[in-house]
Enzyme design. Structure first.
Site, PDB file in Angstrom:
ATOM      1  N   ALA A  58      14.707 -37.344   5.389  1.00  0.00           N
ATOM      2  CA  ALA A  58      13.606 -37.669   4.475  1.00  0.00           C
ATOM      3  C   ALA A  58      12.903 -38.881   5.070  1.00  0.00           C
ATOM      4  O   ALA A  58      13.374 -40.002   4.946  1.00  0.00           O
ATOM      5  CB  ALA A  58      14.135 -37.962   3.080  1.00  0.00           C
TER       6      ALA A  58
ATOM      7  N   SER B  29       9.161 -41.097   6.178  1.00  0.00           N
ATOM      8  CA  SER B  29       8.230 -41.822   5.326  1.00  0.00           C
ATOM      9  C   SER B  29       7.113 -40.947   4.756  1.00  0.00           C
ATOM     10  O   SER B  29       6.702 -41.131   3.618  1.00  0.00           O
ATOM     11  CB  SER B  29       7.622 -42.987   6.102  1.00  0.00           C
ATOM     12  OG  SER B  29       7.106 -42.534   7.319  1.00  0.00           O
ATOM     13  N   ILE B  30       6.619 -39.986   5.561  1.00  0.00           N
ATOM     14  CA  ILE B  30       5.523 -39.192   5.004  1.00  0.00           C
ATOM     15  C   ILE B  30       5.889 -37.727   4.759  1.00  0.00           C
ATOM     16  O   ILE B  30       5.086 -36.981   4.224  1.00  0.00           O
ATOM     17  CB  ILE B  30       4.232 -39.301   5.850  1.00  0.00           C
ATOM     18  CG1 ILE B  30       4.498 -38.970   7.304  1.00  0.00           C
ATOM     19  CG2 ILE B  30       3.601 -40.664   5.728  1.00  0.00           C
ATOM     20  CD1 ILE B  30       3.247 -39.038   8.154  1.00  0.00           C
ATOM     21  N   GLY B  31       7.087 -37.354   5.152  1.00  0.00           N
ATOM     22  CA  GLY B  31       7.482 -35.982   4.874  1.00  0.00           C
ATOM     23  C   GLY B  31       8.983 -35.824   4.994  1.00  0.00           C
ATOM     24  O   GLY B  31       9.661 -36.704   5.528  1.00  0.00           O
TER      25      GLY B  31
ATOM     26  N   VAL C 273      12.273 -33.146   6.171  1.00  0.00           N
ATOM     27  CA  VAL C 273      12.475 -32.095   7.171  1.00  0.00           C
ATOM     28  C   VAL C 273      13.618 -31.175   6.742  1.00  0.00           C
ATOM     29  O   VAL C 273      14.689 -31.650   6.353  1.00  0.00           O
ATOM     30  CB  VAL C 273      12.772 -32.720   8.553  1.00  0.00           C
ATOM     31  CG1 VAL C 273      12.956 -31.633   9.613  1.00  0.00           C
ATOM     32  CG2 VAL C 273      11.649 -33.670   8.960  1.00  0.00           C
TER      33      VAL C 273
ATOM     34  N   ASP D 259       5.169 -43.923  19.051  1.00  0.00           N
ATOM     35  CA  ASP D 259       6.064 -44.271  17.943  1.00  0.00           C
ATOM     36  C   ASP D 259       7.499 -44.215  18.469  1.00  0.00           C
ATOM     37  O   ASP D 259       8.182 -43.211  18.325  1.00  0.00           O
ATOM     38  CB  ASP D 259       5.851 -43.264  16.799  1.00  0.00           C
ATOM     39  CG  ASP D 259       6.734 -43.556  15.596  1.00  0.00           C
ATOM     40  OD1 ASP D 259       7.427 -44.592  15.598  1.00  0.00           O
ATOM     41  OD2 ASP D 259       6.732 -42.745  14.653  1.00  0.00           O
TER      42      ASP D 259
HETATM   43  N1  LIG Z   1      12.405 -30.100  15.855  1.00  0.00           N
HETATM   44  C1  LIG Z   1      13.366 -30.869  15.341  1.00  0.00           C
HETATM   45  N2  LIG Z   1      14.646 -30.683  15.701  1.00  0.00           N
HETATM   46  C2  LIG Z   1      15.634 -31.458  15.194  1.00  0.00           C
HETATM   47  N3  LIG Z   1      15.434 -32.439  14.296  1.00  0.00           N
HETATM   48  C3  LIG Z   1      14.183 -32.664  13.889  1.00  0.00           C
HETATM   49  C4  LIG Z   1      13.075 -31.915  14.382  1.00  0.00           C
HETATM   50  N4  LIG Z   1      11.961 -32.374  13.805  1.00  0.00           N
HETATM   51  C5  LIG Z   1      12.335 -33.376  12.982  1.00  0.00           C
HETATM   52  N5  LIG Z   1      13.674 -33.551  13.018  1.00  0.00           N
HETATM   53  C6  LIG Z   1      14.470 -34.547  12.256  1.00  0.00           C
HETATM   54  O1  LIG Z   1      13.679 -35.058  11.213  1.00  0.00           O
HETATM   55  C7  LIG Z   1      13.473 -36.466  11.372  1.00  0.00           C
HETATM   56  C8  LIG Z   1      12.064 -36.831  10.929  1.00  0.00           C
HETATM   57  O2  LIG Z   1      11.109 -36.110  11.700  1.00  0.00           O
HETATM   58  P1  LIG Z   1       9.805 -36.792  12.283  1.00  0.00           P
HETATM   59  O3  LIG Z   1      10.198 -38.015  13.059  1.00  0.00           O
HETATM   60  O4  LIG Z   1       9.008 -35.764  12.976  1.00  0.00           O
HETATM   61  O5  LIG Z   1       9.117 -37.202  10.916  1.00  0.00           O
HETATM   62  P2  LIG Z   1       8.105 -38.386  10.620  1.00  0.00           P
HETATM   63  O6  LIG Z   1       7.568 -38.194   9.250  1.00  0.00           O
HETATM   64  O7  LIG Z   1       7.122 -38.486  11.713  1.00  0.00           O
HETATM   65  O8  LIG Z   1       9.105 -39.598  10.626  1.00  0.00           O
HETATM   66  P3  LIG Z   1       8.839 -41.140  10.846  1.00  0.00           P
HETATM   67  O9  LIG Z   1       8.813 -41.727   9.457  1.00  0.00           O
HETATM   68  O10 LIG Z   1      10.060 -41.527  11.611  1.00  0.00           O
HETATM   69  O11 LIG Z   1       7.561 -41.297  11.612  1.00  0.00           O
HETATM   70  C9  LIG Z   1      13.763 -36.727  12.839  1.00  0.00           C
HETATM   71  O12 LIG Z   1      14.189 -38.039  13.055  1.00  0.00           O
HETATM   72  C10 LIG Z   1      14.866 -35.719  13.121  1.00  0.00           C
HETATM   73  O13 LIG Z   1      16.104 -36.197  12.650  1.00  0.00           O
END
Ligand SMILES: Nc1ncnc2c1ncn2[C@@H]1O[C@H](COP(=O)(O)OP(=O)(O)OP(=O)(O)O)[C@@H](O)[C@H]1O
Length: 563
Positions: free
Chosen positions: A304, A306-308, A310, A454
């Site tokens: 979970a 900050s903006i979404g 997974v 980032d």
């Molecule tokens: N393709 C993937 N394979 C495995 N884990 C993933 C994948 N995409 C996302 N995740 C998991 O979900 C987390 C969050 O994804 P992501 O960093 O893309 O989101 P974000 O909203 O950009 O996060 P942040 O707040 O860190 O910027 C990752 O740290 C990872 O643990």
């Protein structure tokens, strides 16, 4: 006297809250147009619940994760798209559980359903071949290999280095401008109330000797208030949480120690959307038949952010995927969130003068707007996938276009441990990963002129089995013009060679300096530049243990802030 001061602060805080509500809320519009009934029954009621939650009077629903983690959250979709089942492996063929349809409560079944997901055609992302899972049998992390999302290694790493972790809570994302405003107002009132409580405690019992200098001076900086702030940011999510995360990685010279300690919580992840809200986003973004593209979907998020949040899923053609689903309303509330956080920071005097907060907030706004556009992230990710397709030791997961939109991004699931955990692996592995990261950084900047900006630990997942760094999260990727990159290379050379004048000249051209700095500031800047240049100053390897680069730079940072 101090009590009076605090009362003054409380009154100020509450008037700030009232003023903000009057200024921004739709409530005022509703009253003006006479639609009082709608006002009371909908937004205000919800907002009051949100406010009590954010103030800390209620705490949402705590999600209990028993060990081992049950996978009752996985929903399996039949071919007839609209029907889902959650039957466990030893319960195959039993009647479809209608309560498991998305949007409804699911009756929980056994751990074995998780195994079905794992058994579903597991593709090894880096090679495209099927892979096997090596079990983690010892606590020595250098021995551990895992290809299923790094779960076992991650668990072992957590066991080796116990962290104070916060249990994620299931709480609705405040998605309208009004509910977000109420969230901030509630937080402001909560902080003011906490300050009063702390002041009263100090009047009666005196200041605790264990408190550090700053928190001893300001009753605002109590542990309770710091915790209140962190929990509220986790609940608000979006830009507010992102700023909290940015603050959490600052030095103690910038952000008071108790606040830093509490903000540790915000780095561990946000609260989790309830299932009905998640389904609303999926329906709106992918259409109500989104299940028809999947074999299964795990309602328990793997992260979970900050903006979404997974979620794991398996597509109809058997690919294991990660679906990043954006919290509703966060994209439209970036500007107001930033403004509200700024009001809170100003009000609490949390951030020292000289941090160019306005400038930092402006940059944060631009970055966040880009990061909320998942179509842009998908395009960036495809570009990196192509550019690195021949590079040894790196892999960028493919984007699944037909299950992606502006607010949902579906990509191939990759495995590995966050890059900081590599510190616990053996020296040979550490050297390999360190070299690879440096190679990646230099290639992105000087060859591609396109960089993932980032550098979050979890955006680099190291897979020991394939000696591959899996790269994710390209929301903040950006292009740099050749002229900038050329000057940057000159700057690196000047730093490495210890050339003072070129360091200053390039710093001005690149915008690190304005040309208006005084001698003390210039000297601190040049010293910092020389320290950064150390690893590049001699051919061959550099022993990073021989100097503490970050600490040295941070010491100079205090001088730079003053000047
Ligand atoms: N393709 C993937 N394979 C495995 N884990 C993933 C994948 N995409 C996302 N995740 C998991 O979900 C987390 C969050 O994804 P992501 O960093 O893309 O989101 P974000 O909203 O950009 O996060 P942040 O707040 O860190 O910027 C990752 O740290 C990872 O643990």
């Amino acid at each position: 006297m101090s009590g009076l001061n605090q009362l003054g602060r409380l009154v100020n805080g509450l008037s700030l809250v009232a003023k903000e509500i009057a200024k921004r809320s739709q409530a005022v519009d509703a009253t003006r147009t006479g639609d009082l009934e709608t006002l009371i029954t909908s937004s205000l009621k919800k907002a009051l619940v949100s406010a009590t939650d954010t103030v800390g009077l209620t705490k949402g629903t705590v999600r209990e994760f028993s060990k081992p983690k049950p996978k009752e959250s996985v929903v399996y979709f039949n071919d007839s798209a609209d029907v889902a089942e959650t039957t466990s492996a030893d319960d195959k063929g039993s009647a479809i559980d209608q309560s498991a349809l998305p949007g409804r409560d699911v009756s929980h079944d056994s751990e074995k359903s998780a195994d079905r997901n794992v058994e579903a055609k597991v593709l090894e992302p880096s090679t495209g071949k099927e892979s096997s899972v090596k079990k983690c049998e010892s606590n020595n992390l250098s021995d551990k290999v895992d290809v299923d999302g790094g779960r076992e290694v991650a668990a072992a790493v957590a066991a080796a280095v116990p962290e104070k972790r916060r249990r994620p809570r299931e709480r609705k994302v405040p998605s309208t401008p009004f509910s977000r405003l109420i969230g901030f107002a509630g937080l402001g009132a909560g902080l003011a109330w906490g300050t009063i409580q702390e002041s009263t405690k100090r009047l009666v019992y005196g200041t605790s000797s264990s408190q550090d200098k700053q928190s001893a001076v300001s009753p605002f900086l109590s542990d309770k208030n710091a915790e209140r702030l962190a929990h509220a940011l986790c609940r608000m999510r979006g830009a507010a949480l992102k700023i909290g995360q940015m603050l959490s990685i600052q030095d103690e010279s910038l952000v008071p120690a108790p606040i830093l300690a509490a903000l540790d919580i915000v780095r561990q992840g946000a609260d989790v959307m309830p299932r009905w809200q998640l389904n609303q986003v999926l329906d709106a973004e992918l259409g109500p038949d989104w299940q028809s593209k999947l074999t299964s979907f795990d309602y328990e998020p793997m992260a979970a952010a900050s903006i979404g949040q997974v979620h794991r899923a398996v597509t109809k053609d058997g690919m294991q995927v990660a679906m990043k689903i954006q919290y509703p309303g966060v994209a439209d509330s970036i500007e107001s969130d930033i403004q509200n956080v700024k009001i809170l920071l100003d009000y609490t005097n949390l951030i020292p003068k000289g941090l160019y907060l306005d400038r930092a907030m402006k940059v944060a706004k631009e970055e966040l707007s880009r990061e909320c556009d998942y179509l842009l992230e998908a395009a960036n990710q495809k570009r990196f996938h192509d550019m690195l397709s021949d590079a040894k030791g790196f892999y960028v997961p493919v984007v699944v276009d037909n299950i992606s939109s502006k607010r949902v991004l579906t990509t191939e699931l990759v495995s590995g441990i966050p890059i900081d955990k590599v510190a616990q692996l053996n020296q040979e592995t550490r050297n390999y990963v360190g070299k690879k990261l440096l190679e990646l950084t230099l290639t992105e900047l000087f060859v591609f002129h396109f960089m993932q900006t980032d550098p979050n630990w979890s955006n680099f997942l190291y897979d020991e089995a394939t000696k591959t760094i899996n790269l994710i999260d390209f929301g903040a990727a950006r292009e740099f013009p050749k002229s900038f990159v050329d000057d940057y290379l000159r700057m690196v050379l000047a730093c490495a060679n210890g050339d003072r004048d070129p360091v200053i000249e390039m710093s001005q051209r690149l915008g690190f300096l304005t040309g208006m700095e005084n001698e003390i500031m210039l000297e601190a800047h040049v010293q910092a530049a020389f320290i950064v240049g150390l690893p590049f100053s001699k051919a061959g390897g550099y022993d990073f243990r021989s100097s503490n680069i970050t600490q040295s730079i941070s010491n100079l940072g205090a001088t730079m802030l003053r000047h």
